[in-house]
Design a protein around this motif. Structure first.
Motif, PDB file in Angstrom:
ATOM      1  N   ARG A  88      -1.936  74.760  40.714  1.00  0.00           N
ATOM      2  CA  ARG A  88      -1.007  74.466  41.802  1.00  0.00           C
ATOM      3  C   ARG A  88       0.391  74.975  41.447  1.00  0.00           C
ATOM      4  O   ARG A  88       1.225  74.226  40.962  1.00  0.00           O
ATOM      5  CB  ARG A  88      -0.971  72.971  42.071  1.00  0.00           C
ATOM      6  CG  ARG A  88      -2.224  72.440  42.712  1.00  0.00           C
ATOM      7  CD  ARG A  88      -2.142  70.964  43.004  1.00  0.00           C
ATOM      8  NE  ARG A  88      -0.877  70.631  43.669  1.00  0.00           N
ATOM      9  CZ  ARG A  88      -0.403  69.402  43.769  1.00  0.00           C
ATOM     10  NH1 ARG A  88      -1.063  68.388  43.252  1.00  0.00           N
ATOM     11  NH2 ARG A  88       0.731  69.179  44.380  1.00  0.00           N
ATOM     12  N   VAL A  89       0.611  76.267  41.646  1.00  0.00           N
ATOM     13  CA  VAL A  89       1.926  76.863  41.447  1.00  0.00           C
ATOM     14  C   VAL A  89       2.278  77.655  42.701  1.00  0.00           C
ATOM     15  O   VAL A  89       1.397  78.188  43.365  1.00  0.00           O
ATOM     16  CB  VAL A  89       1.983  77.770  40.190  1.00  0.00           C
ATOM     17  CG1 VAL A  89       1.713  76.985  38.926  1.00  0.00           C
ATOM     18  CG2 VAL A  89       1.037  78.941  40.300  1.00  0.00           C
ATOM     19  N   LEU A 111       9.774  57.599  34.986  1.00  0.00           N
ATOM     20  CA  LEU A 111       9.712  58.774  35.845  1.00  0.00           C
ATOM     21  C   LEU A 111      10.143  58.458  37.277  1.00  0.00           C
ATOM     22  O   LEU A 111      10.859  59.247  37.912  1.00  0.00           O
ATOM     23  CB  LEU A 111       8.294  59.351  35.820  1.00  0.00           C
ATOM     24  CG  LEU A 111       8.103  60.702  36.488  1.00  0.00           C
ATOM     25  CD1 LEU A 111       8.960  61.772  35.820  1.00  0.00           C
ATOM     26  CD2 LEU A 111       6.637  61.105  36.442  1.00  0.00           C
ATOM     27  N   LYS A 112       9.733  57.324  37.783  1.00  0.00           N
ATOM     28  CA  LYS A 112      10.084  56.938  39.151  1.00  0.00           C
ATOM     29  C   LYS A 112      11.608  56.798  39.305  1.00  0.00           C
ATOM     30  O   LYS A 112      12.185  57.220  40.304  1.00  0.00           O
ATOM     31  CB  LYS A 112       9.378  55.629  39.507  1.00  0.00           C
ATOM     32  CG  LYS A 112       9.386  55.290  40.961  1.00  0.00           C
ATOM     33  CD  LYS A 112       8.496  54.094  41.227  1.00  0.00           C
ATOM     34  CE  LYS A 112       8.348  53.856  42.702  1.00  0.00           C
ATOM     35  NZ  LYS A 112       7.433  52.752  42.995  1.00  0.00           N
ATOM     36  N   TYR A 129       5.571  64.572  39.834  1.00  0.00           N
ATOM     37  CA  TYR A 129       4.201  64.740  39.356  1.00  0.00           C
ATOM     38  C   TYR A 129       3.840  63.528  38.510  1.00  0.00           C
ATOM     39  O   TYR A 129       3.920  63.573  37.275  1.00  0.00           O
ATOM     40  CB  TYR A 129       4.075  66.065  38.588  1.00  0.00           C
ATOM     41  CG  TYR A 129       4.288  67.259  39.479  1.00  0.00           C
ATOM     42  CD1 TYR A 129       3.218  67.847  40.144  1.00  0.00           C
ATOM     43  CD2 TYR A 129       5.558  67.771  39.711  1.00  0.00           C
ATOM     44  CE1 TYR A 129       3.404  68.931  40.995  1.00  0.00           C
ATOM     45  CE2 TYR A 129       5.766  68.855  40.552  1.00  0.00           C
ATOM     46  CZ  TYR A 129       4.677  69.417  41.186  1.00  0.00           C
ATOM     47  OH  TYR A 129       4.874  70.482  42.029  1.00  0.00           O
ATOM     48  N   ARG A 130       3.495  62.454  39.197  1.00  0.00           N
ATOM     49  CA  ARG A 130       3.246  61.172  38.548  1.00  0.00           C
ATOM     50  C   ARG A 130       2.115  61.239  37.538  1.00  0.00           C
ATOM     51  O   ARG A 130       2.256  60.780  36.410  1.00  0.00           O
ATOM     52  CB  ARG A 130       2.942  60.111  39.612  1.00  0.00           C
ATOM     53  CG  ARG A 130       2.762  58.703  39.061  1.00  0.00           C
ATOM     54  CD  ARG A 130       2.456  57.704  40.170  1.00  0.00           C
ATOM     55  NE  ARG A 130       1.337  58.100  41.004  1.00  0.00           N
ATOM     56  CZ  ARG A 130       0.058  57.885  40.711  1.00  0.00           C
ATOM     57  NH1 ARG A 130      -0.274  57.295  39.598  1.00  0.00           N
ATOM     58  NH2 ARG A 130      -0.890  58.278  41.534  1.00  0.00           N
ATOM     59  N   LYS A 131       0.988  61.837  37.918  1.00  0.00           N
ATOM     60  CA  LYS A 131      -0.166  61.884  37.013  1.00  0.00           C
ATOM     61  C   LYS A 131       0.109  62.719  35.769  1.00  0.00           C
ATOM     62  O   LYS A 131      -0.334  62.385  34.682  1.00  0.00           O
ATOM     63  CB  LYS A 131      -1.396  62.418  37.745  1.00  0.00           C
ATOM     64  CG  LYS A 131      -1.961  61.439  38.746  1.00  0.00           C
ATOM     65  CD  LYS A 131      -3.207  61.980  39.411  1.00  0.00           C
ATOM     66  CE  LYS A 131      -3.720  60.990  40.436  1.00  0.00           C
ATOM     67  NZ  LYS A 131      -4.883  61.521  41.163  1.00  0.00           N
ATOM     68  N   GLN A 132       0.843  63.815  35.929  1.00  0.00           N
ATOM     69  CA  GLN A 132       1.165  64.680  34.794  1.00  0.00           C
ATOM     70  C   GLN A 132       2.408  64.199  34.036  1.00  0.00           C
ATOM     71  O   GLN A 132       2.777  64.752  33.013  1.00  0.00           O
ATOM     72  CB  GLN A 132       1.370  66.123  35.261  1.00  0.00           C
ATOM     73  CG  GLN A 132       0.132  66.741  35.861  1.00  0.00           C
ATOM     74  CD  GLN A 132       0.055  66.526  37.379  1.00  0.00           C
ATOM     75  OE1 GLN A 132       0.728  65.676  37.954  1.00  0.00           O
ATOM     76  NE2 GLN A 132      -0.786  67.309  38.037  1.00  0.00           N
ATOM     77  N   LYS A 133       3.081  63.199  34.602  1.00  0.00           N
ATOM     78  CA  LYS A 133       4.247  62.551  33.991  1.00  0.00           C
ATOM     79  C   LYS A 133       5.427  63.488  33.782  1.00  0.00           C
ATOM     80  O   LYS A 133       6.076  63.483  32.743  1.00  0.00           O
ATOM     81  CB  LYS A 133       3.853  61.870  32.672  1.00  0.00           C
ATOM     82  CG  LYS A 133       2.804  60.797  32.866  1.00  0.00           C
ATOM     83  CD  LYS A 133       2.427  60.154  31.563  1.00  0.00           C
ATOM     84  CE  LYS A 133       1.340  59.110  31.834  1.00  0.00           C
ATOM     85  NZ  LYS A 133       0.737  58.612  30.648  1.00  0.00           N
TER      86      LYS A 133
END
Length: 145
Positions: A88-89, A111-112, A129-133
């Motif tokens: 996803r780029v 992160l939030k 990008y929450r999952k990738q932090k």
């Protein structure tokens, strides 16, 4: 002053990049090297506005620890290869122009919360990008995703 770190190369930059009304060429060269494409080691000039954004962000967040650079500069060939792999780029990513960075923070800055601070600055793009932090920051048009 910036404090930067790349985990993939275990390199750091700590110090001023701007002093007495001028940008410091040696510091900029060191930062450009740190931001290099990790796939092919290509280096480009990082947009000064991006460094100023990171500096302003750190000040606003009262964040004094290292900003971990996940992805700084990305050459067009690397970007195209990632696209070909289905990553996803963006086809015309601002990473290609040295105008974007993906960054992680230490535990002292969730992160939030980092996202909220970046959004409040209205200084460019903010990707969460929450999952990738990590957070994507760029000096393109103001937008978020």
């Amino acid at each position: 002053t910036l404090t930067l770190h790349t985990r993939w190369s275990a390199e750091d930059f700590r110090g001023p990049y701007y002093e007495k009304g001028r940008y410091l060429p040696d510091a900029l060269a060191e930062i450009n090297h740190l931001f290099r494409d990790r796939h092919n080691q290509a280096v480009t000039k990082v947009d000064i506005r991006l460094l100023d954004l990171l500096n302003g962000f750190s000040a606003k967040a009262n964040y004094t620890n290292s900003l971990e650079i996940v992805c700084g500069y990305r050459s067009r060939s690397t970007n195209n290869a990632l696209l070909h792999e289905g990553q996803r780029v963006a086809k015309d990513s601002l990473h290609i122009l040295g105008r974007a960075v993906d960054v992680r923070f230490g535990k002292e800055l969730p992160l939030k919360q980092a996202r909220q601070i970046a959004l409040s600055m209205q200084a460019g793009g903010v990707g969460y990008y929450r999952k990738q932090k990590f957070l994507h920051l760029d000096v393109g048009p103001v937008r978020s995703w």
